[in-house]
Scaffold this motif. Sequence first.
Motif, short mmCIF file in Angstrom:
data_model
loop_
_atom_site.label_atom_id
_atom_site.label_comp_id
_atom_site.label_asym_id
_atom_site.label_seq_id
_atom_site.Cartn_x
_atom_site.Cartn_y
_atom_site.Cartn_z
N VAL A 11 0.83 -1.14 -0.05
CA VAL A 11 0.11 -0.24 -0.08
C VAL A 11 0.95 1.19 0.12
O VAL A 11 2.06 1.26 0.44
N GLY A 15 -1.03 6.55 4.63
CA GLY A 15 -2.66 6.10 4.47
C GLY A 15 -3.18 7.07 4.86
O GLY A 15 -2.98 8.22 5.09
N ILE A 45 -2.67 7.77 -2.44
CA ILE A 45 -2.85 7.08 -0.94
C ILE A 45 -3.94 5.96 -1.42
O ILE A 45 -5.03 5.93 -2.10
N HIS A 47 -4.51 3.02 1.15
CA HIS A 47 -4.87 2.52 2.44
C HIS A 47 -5.84 3.63 3.23
O HIS A 47 -5.35 4.70 3.37
N ILE A 268 -1.07 7.26 9.28
CA ILE A 268 -2.31 7.62 8.96
C ILE A 268 -2.89 8.87 9.08
O ILE A 268 -3.73 9.01 10.21
#
Length: 319
Positions: A11, A15, A45, A47, A268
């Motif tokens: 990924v 995130g 991005i 995730h 994230i």
Amino acid sequence: MEQRRLGTRNVGAIGFGTMSFGGIFGPTDEATSLACLDAAADAGITHFDTADIYGMGISERIIGRWGRRDIHLATKCGIVTGPPRTVRNDESYIRQCLEASLRRLGREHVDLYYIHRRQPEIPVEDLAGTMGRLVHEGKIGGYGLSEVAPSTLRRAHAEHPVTAVQNEFSLWTRLPQLGLIQACRELGVAFVAFSPLGRGMFGREPLKRAFRAGIDFRDTNPRFTEPNFSANLAAIAPFRALCAARGWSVPGAALAWVLAQGDHIIPIPGTRKAEHLHDWQVPRLDAADIAAIERVLPVGFAHGDRYGDHQMAFVERYC
């Protein structure tokens, strides 16, 4: 964007957390959230992270309406909002929550399913068994744990491999460096860092203390109440000056520092506004850059705890 491993997939190294879509930091609306999701995907991005309690399902429903199928998606369960606020990890409750989340998300499967907080009365081996059954049934691609200690991770992983651990980690929240990040690396588990921008403290501009009482949870958070708030603004000011001198955005440099702490770490950050994504461009930091950052923001510099006592319930403490 650089890629990092999360379970069986690669990924984007950064995130996207969608907690703010539920209104915890102030009002938002669906159209703005959908535009933000589009901008995040356009930025590379892949995730996206949500939970059933983010706006009591609002965040999940927005992602469901977005409808993208080419993303890696995580959601969570386990916190019972109450009153009283508590947690549940029993299998019947987890299954009930998962089915509700899948309906809101418009999916039959979610890539990663976290236990948001651990219920101490249930052996973590039993919890891992439940999650393993959901993996074998094809309901989830893998499972994760949040706000846990290294010992909990090791016990769960021995029962059924853990995909990811999600704990708070940033320049002003460094506890995971005292064992958890190392345990994740040793076991091949991704470490997902939430609040890597300090809930706005490492934003483009210094925060102003204008949090809406009863809406923005920072209004009663120890690091955002006085005198801690002003002390933290002053402590972070030299970091802002360093970023300006080197041509870095403050959020970009803060994310770059998190990424530099291990190639199994996936921050994230979250936002309600698409324009904030432009600030997430990360500079390449060398050893001298990291040393300079840590000189102006030494470990433990923050004034105040990251949560109030009422918010620390069911957060595992190990140091």
